[in-house]
Design an enzyme around this catalytic site. Structure first.
Site, mmCIF file in Angstrom:
data_model
loop_
_atom_site.group_PDB
_atom_site.id
_atom_site.type_symbol
_atom_site.label_atom_id
_atom_site.label_comp_id
_atom_site.label_asym_id
_atom_site.label_seq_id
_atom_site.Cartn_x
_atom_site.Cartn_y
_atom_site.Cartn_z
ATOM 1 N N TYR A 157 -1.681 8.614 8.642
ATOM 2 C CA TYR A 157 -0.686 8.331 7.287
ATOM 3 C C TYR A 157 -1.339 9.056 6.207
ATOM 4 C CZ TYR A 157 1.358 5.481 3.633
ATOM 5 O OH TYR A 157 1.996 4.996 2.611
ATOM 6 N N ASP A 255 -7.210 15.844 4.041
ATOM 7 C CA ASP A 255 -6.803 14.449 3.087
ATOM 8 C C ASP A 255 -7.778 13.515 3.007
ATOM 9 O OD1 ASP A 255 -5.664 12.277 2.016
ATOM 10 O OD2 ASP A 255 -3.971 12.167 3.371
ATOM 11 N N LYS A 282 -7.128 6.996 -4.521
ATOM 12 C CA LYS A 282 -8.034 5.693 -4.658
ATOM 13 C C LYS A 282 -9.199 5.580 -5.311
ATOM 14 C CE LYS A 282 -6.201 4.698 -0.048
ATOM 15 N NZ LYS A 282 -5.371 3.438 -0.002
HETATM 16 N N1 PMP Z 1 -3.510 9.762 2.475
HETATM 17 C C1 PMP Z 1 -4.305 8.701 2.998
HETATM 18 C C2 PMP Z 1 -5.090 9.205 4.087
HETATM 19 C C3 PMP Z 1 -4.101 7.222 2.723
HETATM 20 O O1 PMP Z 1 -4.638 6.656 3.453
HETATM 21 C C4 PMP Z 1 -3.179 7.177 1.831
HETATM 22 C C5 PMP Z 1 -2.855 5.868 1.384
HETATM 23 N N2 PMP Z 1 -3.623 4.659 2.013
HETATM 24 C C6 PMP Z 1 -2.182 8.152 1.199
HETATM 25 C C7 PMP Z 1 -2.411 9.369 1.416
HETATM 26 C C8 PMP Z 1 -1.258 7.767 0.125
HETATM 27 O O2 PMP Z 1 -1.741 7.479 -0.947
HETATM 28 P P1 PMP Z 1 -1.254 6.481 -2.223
HETATM 29 O O3 PMP Z 1 -0.939 5.054 -1.416
HETATM 30 O O4 PMP Z 1 -1.805 6.237 -3.295
HETATM 31 O O5 PMP Z 1 0.077 6.972 -2.269
#
Ligand code: PMP
Length: 451
Positions: A157, A255, A282
């Site tokens: 994700y 990521d 985050k």
């Molecule tokens: N990349 C990863 C690995 C994530 O786990 C998440 C969300 N948990 C995101 C991108 C997207 O971040 P956001 O919820 O702040 O849009």
């Protein structure tokens, strides 16, 4: 021994009896929000708790029930809730205004702190979410290479951006790689044409796909630890992926939206991998909405607005000064001692989860790294999405409710995020609660295996 049906009834009855005000608020919320929530992932049956406040690693719901928080907003609150240094940094900025539509020194301070930690980031930009960070990193890669396709890992994700919303949770009968399936209604089918999918931790498969599609591929995007299922990459897999992409002239995007919490230099430092681009989110916002993307200066220079035509990136709240202040305060607290503490807690939790599952008589496998852990109700090993999808989801769903009834606030899928205010006693009591909750759901587990 109670039946599975009795067990479900008893767990739900306890939950409803303890959380009457949450139920009432959810009833009203359903008149405002589809499903009663403003963020789909926060929903679970029969209704989610409504939280009143948090302090450190504790939460209190609107009925006054206390919880140990092992969700910490999906890993974002690495210092728990209302850390005094972060509160004070935000308060100080609030008194001076939060956003002026202009550069400020606080942008530099947070950028300096991230770049001091992550050598691969030569230039960066802030965004307001991890989703946007991924969107712009992919855009940067496409602009730089003038190619359209990307390759992602099955089960990963990366946020809500269309281009990465492919094969996020495609089920046990997912199509053979590199074919993926769009992860949501409302996405055009072309998305799955431009986004190829590979099995995580399978170097041979990735190598085959890269060789076959190199002429069209802008980038590979990978999580060093998949947040779904908390599955760490094999070090060899990530390092070979780096070498291969470099040889084939395809960019590597790591990521780190979640995994930046794994060391001062993020997971890339821990794994010894230097990506071309990195996405963040985050924890770099200290609990306020944030994202960032950055990497090689030659790739990022596409965003330089004095160049024509520049790659577009903007956003009203990108670089919001309250976010910058909170993020700087949060990162300042994350020194080597803090990471040692988180690693120690993580080891203890993973060890304890294994012992709890064994003692409750479950066939289980525990994954994770550093401050991340997950319990899989299936025989191990769990090295990729197709292993993880074999977990007993029905039992997991009830385990989640049993944990809430026992005062543990955690993610529904059996994964856990640790935070710096936690102490060994918090981990030990979590393990006791997990063992109790596993015993609570035993009849459901037995029925899913026999039926
Ligand atoms: N990349 C990863 C690995 C994530 O786990 C998440 C969300 N948990 C995101 C991108 C997207 O971040 P956001 O919820 O702040 O849009």
């Amino acid at each position: 021994m109670p039946t599975a049906a009795d067990t479900r009834l008893a767990l739900e009855r306890d939950y409803r009896a303890r959380t009457r005000r949450s139920a009432a608020l959810h009833d009203e919320a359903r008149r405002y929000f589809p499903g009663g929530v403003t963020r789909s992932v926060t929903y679970h049956a029969p209704y989610p708790l409504s939280i009143a406040d948090g302090c450190g690693c504790r939460l209190r719901d609107v009925d006054g029930n206390p919880y140990r928080d092992l969700l910490i907003n999906f890993g974002a609150m690495i210092h728990g809730h209302a850390h005094p240094a972060i509160v004070s940094a935000i308060r100080d900025q609030l008194g001076r205004g939060t956003d002026y539509g202009a550069p400020t020194e606080s942008h530099l301070q947070l950028a300096r702190e991230i770049m001091r930690r992550v050598a691969s980031v030569e230039r960066l930009r802030f965004t307001t979410s991890g989703t946007e960070a991924v969107l712009y990193a992919v855009r940067a890669a496409r602009a730089f290479t003038r190619r359209s396709k990307i390759l992602k890992m099955e089960g990963s994700y990366h946020g809500g951006y269309d281009s990465v919303s492919v094969s996020v949770d495609p089920g046990a009968n997912a199509p053979e790689a590199p074919r993926g399936v769009v992860a949501s209604a409302g996405l055009p089918p072309e998305v799955a044409t431009n986004t190829l999918v590979a099995p995580f931790n399978d170097l041979n498969a990735v190598e085959r796909i890269l060789h076959a599609h190199r002429a069209d591929l802008a980038a590979v995007i990978v999580e060093p630890v998949t947040v779904r299922g908390m599955i760490p990459a094999d070090g060899e897999f990530l390092r070979a992926l780096r070498e291969l992409t470099r040889q084939l002239d395809v960019l590597l995007i790591v990521d780190e939206v979640v995994t930046f919490r794994l060391s001062e230099g993020g997971a890339q430092k821990r794994f010894g991998v230097t990506p071309d681009l990195t996405t963040f989110g985050k924890i770099i916002g200290g609990g306020l909405p944030v994202g960032a993307f950055g990497g090689r200066a030659d790739i990022m220079s596409g965003f330089d607005p004095s160049h024509v035509p520049a790659v577009h990136h903007s956003g009203t709240f990108a670089g919001n000064n309250a976010v910058m202040a909170a993020g700087l305060a949060a990162l300042s607290l994350l020194n080597a001692d803090a990471f040692d503490h988180l690693d120690m807690l993580g080891e203890r939790l993973r060890h304890g989860l294994r012992a709890a599952a064994r003692s409750a008589g479950f066939e289980a496998h525990v994954t994770g790294m550093g401050s991340l852990a997950a319990l899989h109700l299936s025989a191990g090993p769990v090295r990729c999405y197709r292993d993880a999808v074999r977990t007993d989801r029905e039992t997991m769903r009830w385990l989640h409710l049993a944990l809430l009834n026992r005062g543990i606030f955690a993610r529904a899928g059996g994964s856990f995020f640790l935070s710096t205010p936690m102490q060994t006693a918090d981990v030990d009591e979590t393990i006791v609660a997990v063992e109790g909750a596993l015993k609570d759901v035993r009849p459901i587990y037995d029925s899913t295996r026999n039926g």
